[in-house]
Write a protein that holds these residues in place. Structure first.
Motif, mmCIF file in Angstrom:
data_model
loop_
_atom_site.group_PDB
_atom_site.id
_atom_site.type_symbol
_atom_site.label_atom_id
_atom_site.label_comp_id
_atom_site.label_asym_id
_atom_site.label_seq_id
_atom_site.Cartn_x
_atom_site.Cartn_y
_atom_site.Cartn_z
ATOM 1 N N UNK A 195 -14.285 34.899 0.644
ATOM 2 C CA UNK A 195 -15.445 34.108 1.054
ATOM 3 C C UNK A 195 -16.205 34.814 2.181
ATOM 4 N N UNK A 196 -15.485 35.625 2.963
ATOM 5 C CA UNK A 196 -16.130 36.365 4.059
ATOM 6 C C UNK A 196 -15.821 37.851 3.890
ATOM 7 N N UNK A 197 -16.734 38.557 3.270
ATOM 8 C CA UNK A 197 -16.506 39.978 2.981
ATOM 9 C C UNK A 197 -16.336 40.774 4.273
ATOM 10 N N UNK A 198 -17.184 40.485 5.246
ATOM 11 C CA UNK A 198 -17.181 41.286 6.476
ATOM 12 C C UNK A 198 -15.849 41.202 7.216
ATOM 13 N N UNK A 199 -15.304 40.011 7.305
ATOM 14 C CA UNK A 199 -14.034 39.840 8.004
ATOM 15 C C UNK A 199 -12.933 40.668 7.354
ATOM 16 N N UNK A 225 -29.996 40.299 3.358
ATOM 17 C CA UNK A 225 -30.388 39.698 4.627
ATOM 18 C C UNK A 225 -29.334 40.047 5.662
ATOM 19 N N UNK A 226 -28.707 39.039 6.223
ATOM 20 C CA UNK A 226 -27.663 39.274 7.228
ATOM 21 C C UNK A 226 -26.277 39.347 6.612
ATOM 22 N N UNK A 227 -26.199 38.918 5.370
ATOM 23 C CA UNK A 227 -24.859 38.732 4.792
ATOM 24 C C UNK A 227 -24.389 39.903 3.933
ATOM 25 N N UNK A 267 -25.817 51.603 2.344
ATOM 26 C CA UNK A 267 -26.163 50.180 2.319
ATOM 27 C C UNK A 267 -27.142 49.876 1.198
ATOM 28 N N UNK A 268 -26.733 48.977 0.316
ATOM 29 C CA UNK A 268 -27.587 48.511 -0.785
ATOM 30 C C UNK A 268 -28.152 47.143 -0.382
ATOM 31 N N UNK A 269 -29.400 46.903 -0.734
ATOM 32 C CA UNK A 269 -30.031 45.645 -0.343
ATOM 33 C C UNK A 269 -30.574 44.920 -1.572
ATOM 34 N N UNK A 322 -22.728 28.133 -9.162
ATOM 35 C CA UNK A 322 -23.767 29.108 -9.509
ATOM 36 C C UNK A 322 -23.875 30.168 -8.401
ATOM 37 N N UNK A 323 -23.738 31.422 -8.811
ATOM 38 C CA UNK A 323 -23.821 32.529 -7.847
ATOM 39 C C UNK A 323 -25.235 32.626 -7.300
ATOM 40 N N UNK A 324 -25.336 32.719 -5.986
ATOM 41 C CA UNK A 324 -26.674 32.812 -5.391
ATOM 42 C C UNK A 324 -26.980 34.203 -4.873
ATOM 43 N N UNK A 325 -25.960 34.944 -4.542
ATOM 44 C CA UNK A 325 -26.211 36.211 -3.852
ATOM 45 C C UNK A 325 -25.621 37.403 -4.567
ATOM 46 N N UNK A 326 -26.078 37.665 -5.728
ATOM 47 C CA UNK A 326 -25.583 38.868 -6.395
ATOM 48 C C UNK A 326 -26.088 40.082 -5.673
#
Lengths: 325, 325, 325, 325
Positions: free
Chosen positions: A165-169, A189-191, A289-291, A321-325
Motif C-alpha cells: 500500500x506504501x511503495x516508498x516505505x 504527482x507526489x506518490x 523516474x517515470x511520470x 478500481x485502480x486509479x494510479x497506473x
C-alpha cells in the motif's frame, strides 16, 4: 546503505528463492514441472522444492499447500558470514526482525524479518548447491544441469514483485536496511506507485507496486528468465495449448526494458517469463523516474496491460478500481 | 514436363512421406519420439509410422527394421486421380514402373517405380488425414495437432536428399517423367554434382547429390522443418545433451538459402533440421547454376562442411575421397 | 475453377505488386525507404516504384500521390501467355473487364478488371526482373539483391487485404473467375465476414474482410514478409523510435497462424509485417471455418486487436461501430 | 583480493573502454559506423571515439591511427574515488604503475599501469555520460540513445580478450591487485592456457589466452554484446554481404556458454559479437577448470575454431604452430 568504515559494501548477494502458497497443490506442481519447465528437488510434508535447469542452488521455488494463494516468504543470500551478521544487526535495529530459523532443506540458518508491507523475508549465507543425478550432469562444466528436452526453456529465477500500500516505505526499507539500490520508479504527482530495486546489476531483483485494494502483503508475481524473445513466443504457443491463461505478452515494458509474458499458474499465482532488460554497471546510476507523461509508452509495444495487472494479486481481494497506473 | 493439351500442369502435389531402414529400431524410435519431436501414429510388424505436429497426414516417416540403414522408399502425392493416372502412364512408358501396391496404413493404392539410381519411389492420391486424439486437438482449426510442450520444434516434413552416381540422369527423370522443376544445381566443368528440384514453391522437395563411392541408390538425408533459426539453436543444445552427433550446423547454405543442422539418428541415417530457404513463385524461374567459383561461399556462414557430408550416406560404404564437392 | 479439358489448372501465378495512394508522398517515401526497408526502383511523374531486397521483380509496390490514401490497383502475374488469355476471356464473360493497359514500368500488357467491391485489379504475364547495380549484386546466386545492412528486415511482398461490404461475392469472384482457393474464412451465423484465399501454397495471397462502414472498395493492408519473429520484435523497437504508430502486435493470429505487426505509414495506409503462417500443399484442402465460438482465441496470443482494426481502412470514412468481428 | 578491514570489497566497477590501433583508419571507421553499428562521439587528431547505442558513457571504443593494429590501452572504471585511491596504492606497491594521466575526452584523471604481459591499462572514476542529440533521445528513459535503424544491432561493450605468454601471471595480477575473480580457466597438464575473469556478474570482463608466438602484449579481440542469437545470424548475413571476413561462428562456446561470431575489421583487429553466456551471482563461485578431456566439446556446437583463432593476434607475428589449444 551498508558501510564498512567509510566504504559502501554489498552485503546482500542476490535473490535466493521464493516460497509461494497454492490451494491446488497437485495442479500447480503438474503445471510447474510438465509445462513451466521446473524440476522437483525435494518434497516434504506439504511443500515441494523446485528449480530451473540453470539455477545453481538446491531450489529457487518452494511451493506449499495452503488455503489461499500468495507468497509465504522471499529469501536473500548474503555475500559472506560477516555480511549476514551486519544485516541481522541492522534488521534488529530497524525493529523488523523475527528471529533465527534453524534452516530448511537446501540452506543453513536464516534470519527472518518482515518488510513494512508485511511480507515475510529471510537472509542466510550457507546454501546447498545443486547436485544433478548422473544422467542430468552436463559436459558444460559451468552449468548445473543439462538443458531439458521438455518444457518451456525456463532457465533461472530472475526477480520477485510484491504489492504494497506504501511503495516508498518499502523501497526505503530495502535501501536503508539491506543496501538495495533504486533503479527505476514511477511517480505520479507526489506518490511513488512502483519501484524497481536491485543489489546485482540486474535492473531489478525485486519490485514493489502499489496495492490499491486496501490490502497489504500481497504477491504480484515471481519471474523466471528465458534466454530470448523466441523462447517467449514458443512459450506462448505452448501455454495456450496447455490451457493456461496468459494475462499479457509477449510484449515489452519500457520500465526495465524487459520482454515479458504473464500467466496464472493453476493455484492462482501470477508468474512471469522474462528476458531482455538491461544490466547496470555504473556505480553512480541515477534512478530513472517515470511520470504520468510516460503512460502512452509504458508498454513499449505489444498491447496494453489489462486491468487485472493493476488489481489482481494473491491472495485475491475484491478488486478496487485502480486509479494510479 | 507434363502437359494437358498445350498447357503444362502440375501432377505431383508434394512429398508425402519417406520410409527409412534402421538396424537399431528401439534406439531410433526412442530418439525420434523423445528428442527429435515426432509422434507415433501406428505400429505394425517391423514398421512404425511417425509424424511431426504440423504434418496433416497420417504419417510422414515410416521406420522399418532392417540389417542396414538407408531409404526404403520415397512417396509422392498426386494432385488428383487423373493426375495419378497420367503419371503412371508416363512411368510405364519410361520403363521404370514396378506396378501397383494395394496401399499401406495411411494411404490408398500406390504405383511403385524406381529412379535411375535405383531408389524405390511411389505415387498415390488417396490419403488418410491425421485425426488427433481429443487431448491433442487444438483450437487452432488450421493446425492438425497441438504443438507439444518442449522438444525440438520439428514441425513438418520438408525434403529428401538422395545420392546418385549420375545426378543428371536422375534429375532429368524427375523433370521429364514427373514434372519437377530444376531450381538450383552445382556444375563442375561438364559434370552436374548436385541438383535441387521441386514441384511446389519450396526451393526443393528433393535433391540429388553425386555419390563418389561407386555405390548407387543411397540415402543422404531427410529434412524436417522448424520455424526459425532460434529453433535450430535450441535443438543444437538439446541434441548435444542427448549425446547425438551433430555433423554440421547450425549454419547457412548458399544453395537453397537454407539454415541447417545435420545429425545422425542412432540407426546411422542422417537427418536435417531445416528452416529459412526461399519460396519460388515465378512460373519462369531460371535454374541457378553454381560452379567451382562459388566454393568459398557454398556454406554462407557457420564453418565448413566436414568430409563426411560428402562421403557418408546410408547404407555406409568404404568412403572414397570426394573429388568434386 | 479454371479447367483445361477435364483438368483444373493454376492460371494465376502469384501476387505481383500493389499500387497504393498517399496524400503525403514525401513522408511516405521517407518512411518506406529509411525505416520500412524498401528500395526505390524507379520514379516517374507522381509515382515511385519500390521493392524489398528479396523481391525478384522490378517492383512490388507502386506509390502514387493522391488526395486520399487507399489502394489504386492490385496486380497478378499469370503463369503463361495462354493462361493470361484464358483469364481475360473469363473476366470478359463475367462482365468485370476494363480492357487492356499497354503496360507500365516493370511489366508488359496488363488486362484491367474490377472485383465486385470495386477494387481495380490487373493481370499480366511479361515482367521485368530486378537487376541490381553492381554494388548490390550478391554472391548468393539465388537471391536478387544483397540483404541491406540494418533496417527492418522486410524481405518480400506477401499478401494484400481488402475491405468489402459483401465478402462472399468477392471471394466467389476470385474462386470462379481466377481460380483462387478459399483457405480459411470466418462465418458468423449466415454471414461470411472474412475470407482468406490463395493460388499459391501460402495460406493467403489475398483476403477480404467485411467493411461495416457502408463504403466499398477500401484498402485494409498490404503485408511484407520478414524472416522470423525476432525480426518483428526488432522492427517494433525501430518503429517506436521512428515515431511510427504500431496498431497491433507483434502477436499471433489464429487465422492464418501468422505472426503480425500492423502499422500506419505516414500517408495513413495500414501496412503489415508478417511471418510464420503455414503452407498448404494438399490439393484437396478443405477451407477452415471459424465461427463466433472462436472469438476468444482469434488472436492466439499478444493482446486483443483494437477497434481500429475492424473499422479503419483507406480512404478513411466515418467509423461505424463494428458489429461482426 | 581487495579488503577493507576484514571485508572484501569490489573496487573496480567494470570495463569502461578499449583503445585499438589501426593502420587503415578510414576503412576501420567506415566499417565500424556503417556496418558494425557504432556511432562516432568525438574526433581529435588521429583518434576517433565511438560507442554502441546501449553504452551509457561518452565512448567505449577509441580508435587511433598507427603503423600496426593492436590494443593501445584497456580502461577500467573504479566504483568510487576512495576505491580508485586504494587501487592506485596497490598498483604502485606491485610496481607496475606508470603514473597519472590528466584525463581524456570522456573521462577524468586516470592512473596508468601495465599488466605482466605489457598491455597498457588505466583506471579512473570520473566519467562523462552520453548526451544524445535531440533526434536520438529516446522515450525509454532507462536507455541512453535510440536504437538505430541501420547496422548490426551492436548494443554495448562486453569484454576484452588479451594474449599473454604467461596466462597465470596475468590473471593473478588481476586477482591480487585489482580484485578480479577467476570464473573459468583451461589447464592443460600444469599449464594454464586461458583464463576468464570478472569483477561483475558477467562470466568475463576480460580474458587472457596463451600466446604461443613468443610475442607478448598482443590483442586477441574486443567483444560487443548483441541481444540474442537472431542478431548474430542477421549479422552474419550482413557481414558476408559487406565483404567482411567472418573467422568463426555463429556458434557456441562451452567456456563462458557464450554465442559468438568473430570477424576481422579492415584494420586487422579481431572483433567479436557476443550474446548468451551466463551471470554469476553466488559470492563463493568456484572457478571452473577445463582440461584436455574437454577438447571435443570446447565449441559446444557450430564447427571447430580455425587455426587462426589460436595463432592470430594483433599486431600480427609470424605464426608458430599452436600446441596447446
Amino acid at each position: 546503505m551498508p558501510a564498512v568504515g567509510t566504504e559502501l559494501v554489498q552485503d546482500v548477494a542476490h535473490l535466493a528463492h521464493v516460497e509461494v502458497r497454492t490451494p491446488r497443490m497437485a495442479d500447480t506442481l503438474e503445471f510447474l514441472t510438465a509445462v513451466f519447465g521446473l524440476q522437483e528437488s525435494h518434497r516434504t510434508g506439504s511443500s515441494v522444492y523446485l528449480r530451473a535447469w540453470g539455477d545453481y542452488y538446491h531450489h529457487t521455488l518452494k511451493v506449499t499447500e495452503a488455503a489461499t494463494a500468495g507468497v509465504e516468504h522471499v529469501a536473500w543470500r548474503a555475500v559472506s558470514p560477516p555480511a549476514l551478521e551486519r544485516r541481522v544487526t541492522a534488521l534488529q535495529q530497524w525493529g523488523c526482525g523475527r528471529g533465527w530459523l534453524e534452516g530448511d532443506t537446501g540452506h543453513g540458518p536464516a534470519y527472518q524479518f518482515v518488510d513494512p508491507a508485511g511480507h515475510l523475508m529471510e537472509i542466510f549465507y550457507e546454501v546447498e548447491w545443486h547436485e544433478p543425478r548422473a544422467a542430468m550432469r552436463t559436459r558444460l562444466r559451468n552449468q548445473p544441469h543439462k538443458r531439458p528436452i521438455g518444457g518451456i526453456g525456463t532457465r533461472r529465477i530472475d526477480h520477485v514483485n510484491l504489492l504494497a500500500s506504501d511503495v516508498t516505505a518499502n523501497r526505503r526499507f530495502l535501501e536503508d536496511c539491506l543496501g538495495f539500490r533504486l533503479r527505476e520508479h514511477i511517480v505520479h504527482g507526489e506518490r511513488e506507485i512502483g519501484a524497481w530495486l536491485s543489489v546485482t546489476p540486474l535492473v531489478h531483483d525485486i519490485a514493489y507496486m502499489r496495492d490499491t485494494s486496501g490490502a497489504d502483503g500481497r504477491f504480484h508475481h515471481l519471474a523466471y528468465w528465458v534466454d530470448d524473445a523466441g523462447d517467449l513466443i514458443r512459450a506462448a504457443d505452448m501455454l495456450m495449448e496447455a490451457g493456461i491463461r496468459i494475462e499479457a505478452g509477449p510484449a515489452k515494458h519500457a520500465i526495465t526494458n524487459g520482454l515479458f509474458l504473464y500467466l496464472y499458474e493453476p493455484g492462482g499465482n501470477r508468474l512471469e517469463l522474462f528476458t531482455g532488460g538491461y544490466l547496470i554497471f555504473p556505480p553512480d546510476w541515477e534512478p530513472v523516474t517515470w511520470t504520468e507523461d510516460d503512460r502512452d509508452v509504458r508498454v513499449w509495444w505489444g498491447g496494453e496491460l489489462p486491468d487485472s495487472f493493476f488489481t489482481y494479486g494473491t491472495p485475491a481481494v475484491e478488486p478496487v478500481k485502480a486509479k494510479n497506473r
